[in-house]
Design a protein around this motif. Structure first.
Motif, PDB file in Angstrom:
ATOM      1  N   VAL A  15     -92.968  40.708 -29.024  1.00 26.39           N
ATOM      2  CA  VAL A  15     -93.552  42.437 -30.022  1.00 26.39           C
ATOM      3  C   VAL A  15     -93.785  42.224 -31.319  1.00 26.39           C
ATOM      4  O   VAL A  15     -91.411  42.012 -31.032  1.00 26.39           O
ATOM      5  CB  VAL A  15     -93.138  43.053 -28.640  1.00 26.39           C
ATOM      6  CG1 VAL A  15     -93.367  44.391 -29.433  1.00 26.39           C
ATOM      7  CG2 VAL A  15     -93.497  43.222 -27.323  1.00 26.39           C
ATOM      8  N   ASP A  18     -93.015  48.396 -33.621  1.00 23.12           N
ATOM      9  CA  ASP A  18     -92.974  49.721 -32.438  1.00 23.12           C
ATOM     10  C   ASP A  18     -93.704  50.011 -32.415  1.00 23.12           C
ATOM     11  O   ASP A  18     -94.980  50.236 -33.776  1.00 23.12           O
ATOM     12  CB  ASP A  18     -92.391  50.257 -33.334  1.00 23.12           C
ATOM     13  CG  ASP A  18     -92.208  51.627 -32.574  1.00 23.12           C
ATOM     14  OD1 ASP A  18     -93.306  51.634 -31.489  1.00 23.12           O
ATOM     15  OD2 ASP A  18     -91.747  53.115 -33.070  1.00 23.12           O
ATOM     16  N   PRO A  19     -94.949  49.777 -31.860  1.00 23.16           N
ATOM     17  CA  PRO A  19     -95.987  50.358 -31.315  1.00 23.16           C
ATOM     18  C   PRO A  19     -96.549  51.804 -31.501  1.00 23.16           C
ATOM     19  O   PRO A  19     -97.484  52.347 -32.090  1.00 23.16           O
ATOM     20  CB  PRO A  19     -96.743  50.245 -29.712  1.00 23.16           C
ATOM     21  CG  PRO A  19     -95.207  50.192 -29.412  1.00 23.16           C
ATOM     22  CD  PRO A  19     -94.131  49.339 -30.554  1.00 23.16           C
ATOM     23  N   ARG A  24     -99.051  52.208 -27.296  1.00 25.12           N
ATOM     24  CA  ARG A  24     -98.011  52.024 -25.880  1.00 25.12           C
ATOM     25  C   ARG A  24     -99.013  51.450 -24.716  1.00 25.12           C
ATOM     26  O   ARG A  24     -99.444  49.999 -24.341  1.00 25.12           O
ATOM     27  CB  ARG A  24     -97.011  53.286 -25.589  1.00 25.12           C
ATOM     28  CG  ARG A  24     -96.029  53.273 -25.895  1.00 25.12           C
ATOM     29  CD  ARG A  24     -96.234  54.833 -25.126  1.00 25.12           C
ATOM     30  NE  ARG A  24     -97.023  56.218 -24.797  1.00 25.12           N
ATOM     31  CZ  ARG A  24     -96.474  56.589 -24.375  1.00 25.12           C
ATOM     32  NH1 ARG A  24     -95.013  56.799 -23.683  1.00 25.12           N
ATOM     33  NH2 ARG A  24     -97.078  57.676 -24.772  1.00 25.12           N
ATOM     34  N   LEU A  27    -100.413  47.877 -26.130  1.00 27.77           N
ATOM     35  CA  LEU A  27     -99.620  47.116 -26.584  1.00 27.77           C
ATOM     36  C   LEU A  27     -99.428  46.228 -25.073  1.00 27.77           C
ATOM     37  O   LEU A  27     -99.743  45.252 -25.038  1.00 27.77           O
ATOM     38  CB  LEU A  27     -98.301  47.396 -26.745  1.00 27.77           C
ATOM     39  CG  LEU A  27     -96.990  46.391 -26.792  1.00 27.77           C
ATOM     40  CD1 LEU A  27     -97.510  45.385 -27.604  1.00 27.77           C
ATOM     41  CD2 LEU A  27     -95.179  47.301 -26.911  1.00 27.77           C
ATOM     42  N   ILE A  47     -88.494  41.443 -27.025  1.00 31.59           N
ATOM     43  CA  ILE A  47     -88.521  42.314 -27.972  1.00 31.59           C
ATOM     44  C   ILE A  47     -87.170  42.256 -28.903  1.00 31.59           C
ATOM     45  O   ILE A  47     -86.140  42.378 -28.691  1.00 31.59           O
ATOM     46  CB  ILE A  47     -88.247  43.279 -27.140  1.00 31.59           C
ATOM     47  CG1 ILE A  47     -89.248  43.804 -25.982  1.00 31.59           C
ATOM     48  CG2 ILE A  47     -88.595  44.956 -28.326  1.00 31.59           C
ATOM     49  CD1 ILE A  47     -89.004  44.699 -25.310  1.00 31.59           C
ATOM     50  N   ALA A  51     -88.873  46.563 -32.863  1.00 28.33           N
ATOM     51  CA  ALA A  51     -90.399  46.888 -31.993  1.00 28.33           C
ATOM     52  C   ALA A  51     -89.004  47.169 -31.220  1.00 28.33           C
ATOM     53  O   ALA A  51     -89.091  48.124 -29.614  1.00 28.33           O
ATOM     54  CB  ALA A  51     -90.501  45.970 -31.310  1.00 28.33           C
ATOM     55  N   THR A  56     -91.970  50.808 -27.063  1.00 34.02           N
ATOM     56  CA  THR A  56     -92.095  49.982 -26.596  1.00 34.02           C
ATOM     57  C   THR A  56     -91.553  49.578 -25.037  1.00 34.02           C
ATOM     58  O   THR A  56     -92.030  48.668 -24.319  1.00 34.02           O
ATOM     59  CB  THR A  56     -91.265  48.939 -27.542  1.00 34.02           C
ATOM     60  OG1 THR A  56     -91.826  48.771 -28.647  1.00 34.02           O
ATOM     61  CG2 THR A  56     -91.663  47.100 -27.090  1.00 34.02           C
ATOM     62  N   THR A  78     -84.553  40.997 -25.244  1.00 33.22           N
ATOM     63  CA  THR A  78     -83.674  42.168 -25.935  1.00 33.22           C
ATOM     64  C   THR A  78     -81.960  42.419 -26.453  1.00 33.22           C
ATOM     65  O   THR A  78     -81.692  42.088 -25.767  1.00 33.22           O
ATOM     66  CB  THR A  78     -84.560  43.172 -26.128  1.00 33.22           C
ATOM     67  OG1 THR A  78     -83.982  44.207 -27.058  1.00 33.22           O
ATOM     68  CG2 THR A  78     -84.015  43.912 -24.817  1.00 33.22           C
TER      69      THR A  78
END
Length: 116
Positions: A15, A18-19, A24, A27, A47, A51, A56, A78
């Motif tokens: 990812v 940031d969506p 959301r 994604l 991530i 993001a 996310t 992440t």
């Protein structure tokens, strides 16, 4: 927003941004589409810092539920401690546990070994 690659039979989805709250669902649907295309390969969602947001995390949790329904193991990597905590606290406890790693290389190795 989402890139993919195969690494030792593990589908690695990254990812990249940031969506936002409005992105959301898109994604989560994108992750699920890749999962369906590459199943039964285990999935690792990476991530990165740009993001690493609650939006996310929400999308990844939704995708995790879809992976459970498909019988595909999914994990997350992440470096963001707050996002790791958010994912761990909100992952469904009734099904497959969502494993969250701080490092991508360790996460790929763990997913590969679990699938072997």
């Amino acid at each position: 927003m989402l890139s993919h690659r195969l690494d030792r039979g593990v589908l690695v989805l990254t990812v990249q941004e940031d969506p936002g709250i409005g992105g959301r669902a898109e994604l989560a649907a994108g992750i699920t589409a890749f999962v369906r295309a590459y199943q039964p390969a285990p999935v690792l969602v990476v991530i990165g810092d740009p993001a690493a947001t609650p939006a996310t995390a929400s999308a990844v949790l939704r995708a995790h539920r879809q992976c459970e329904e498909l019988g595909v193991p999914m994990s997350v990597a992440t470096p963001s401690t707050p996002v790791r905590r958010l994912l761990e606290a909100n992952a469904a406890s009734g099904g497959a546990r969502l494993v969250v790693h701080p490092h991508v290389d360790m996460a790929i190795s763990a997913a590969y070994e679990a699938a072997a």
